[in-house]
Scaffold this motif. Structure first.
Motif: not given
Length: 358
Positions: A41-53, A86-89
């Motif tokens: 599953a996605d989390i952090g910056g990679s999740a922001i790039d994919k889902y804006e979350d 919208l920060r990875p942390e």
């Protein structure tokens, strides 16, 4: 035994170290007759790039329905200018909160074969064995309000340090229980000379101490603790402290081992699956180059075997394999001395697997 593991590669070298770890876990499962199923599953910056979350709902759901969670790393300069939500942390803080993981365990163990990698004297770091227990879901990282505002005619920023007595009590009790099973000494770190939240912290520690007469207790201000961890780390057994102080002290303690790439961690709660991650960051400067040290992530998975799966023998076997690899002189770039052969991530992973087979 069959176990389901949610894998959150995250950002930077996260993908590389979790890949190495699943390969090692699969070999361990083969040796002991277990089966591990991985859900990614996605989390952090990679999740922001994919889902804006930074923490999609699907990621939380996957974690909640797993027996354990492995997390690589989050963050990187790519997202430095994003708004705070919208920060990875925020993904990392959010998953800890969602799973109610209030206790972060960061063991610091001095490997004799690595003492030359530390910037400290050999006699200071030899045989260091301490546990930093950090409160994880309260304090200044979660306190509200947390905002920018106008104050006295100029821009200002506000963060709030909040601790409820119940939040303090549950992490402190964990500290006493852990010390009882180790060398029976607990150091509580605060800033009670300045902060009201720390005065409540210290009062609560004193109350709970009455239930643990055999555990030696000392209070230490955080600035002194930072100095003492570097000056004389062997004086410590279990250190219990709040969220921000634990974050800072555990990173400082990493220098005892010579590299952030060597420190594992576990985040646990009362019921939810535990979250296991290396202390190091996403290291975007070496991403994709095969230079990442996988040992902290592998050691974090050993903590998962122990604390979430109850596989004590398997955890000990994996820890011993890591120790044997280091004793044999195998090094990635972050812990190598000048002139030593530097192994890639995959090569170091293979060395761990070879040690497991033995």
């Amino acid at each position: 035994m069959n176990k389901t593991i949610t894998v959150l590669p995250g950002d930077g070298i996260g993908l590389e170290v979790v890949k190495a770890t699943t390969v090692v876990l699969d070999k361990l499962a083969e040796l002991y007759g277990h089966q591990f199923e991985y859900k990614y599953a996605d989390i952090g910056g990679s999740a922001i790039d994919k889902y804006e979350d930074p923490l999609p709902p699907e990621t939380v759901e996957s974690c909640k329905n797993s027996d354990g969670v492995l997390l690589g790393a989050v963050g990187g300069p790519k997202w430095d200018n994003h708004p705070s939500g919208l920060r990875p942390e925020q993904g990392l803080l959010g998953i800890r909160k969602a799973l109610q993981l209030f206790a972060n365990l960061r063991p610091v163990t001095g490997h004799e074969s690595l003492t030359d990698s530390s910037s400290l004297k050999k006699e200071v770091v030899d045989n260091v064995d301490l546990m930093i227990l950090r409160e994880l879901t309260g304090g200044i990282y979660f306190g509200k309000p947390q905002e920018r505002r106008q104050m006295d005619g100029e821009e200002a920023a506000l963060d709030t340090m909040v601790y409820k007595k119940s939040e303090i009590a549950r992490i402190v009790r964990q500290g006493f229980e852990m010390a009882k099973l180790r060398r029976q000494k607990l150091t509580s770190v605060d800033k009670a000379n300045v902060l009201e939240s720390s005065r409540l912290w210290r009062e609560t520690v004193e109350e709970i101490k009455q239930d643990y007469p055999d555990v030696e207790l000392e209070h230490m201000l955080v600035d002194n603790a930072a100095m003492q961890i570097i000056r004389d780390p062997k004086q410590f057994d279990v250190v219990v402290t709040g969220n921000m102080f634990g974050d800072i002290l555990s990173d400082a303690a990493s220098m005892l081992t010579g590299s952030l790439g060597m420190l594992p961690s576990a985040s646990i709660g009362e019921q939810a699956p535990g979250l296991y991650e290396p202390v190091h960051g996403s290291a975007p400067d070496i991403e994709g180059q095969g230079k990442a040290n996988p040992l902290a992530m592998i050691s974090s998975s050993a903590m998962m075997l122990k604390y979430s799966f109850g596989m004590l023998e398997e955890a000990e076997t994996l820890d011993r394999a890591v120790s044997d690899v280091l004793s044999a002189g195998h090094r990635t770039g972050d812990i190598a001395k000048e002139g030593e052969t530097i192994l890639s991530t995959d090569e170091m992973t293979e060395k761990v697997i070879e040690a497991l087979k033995k």
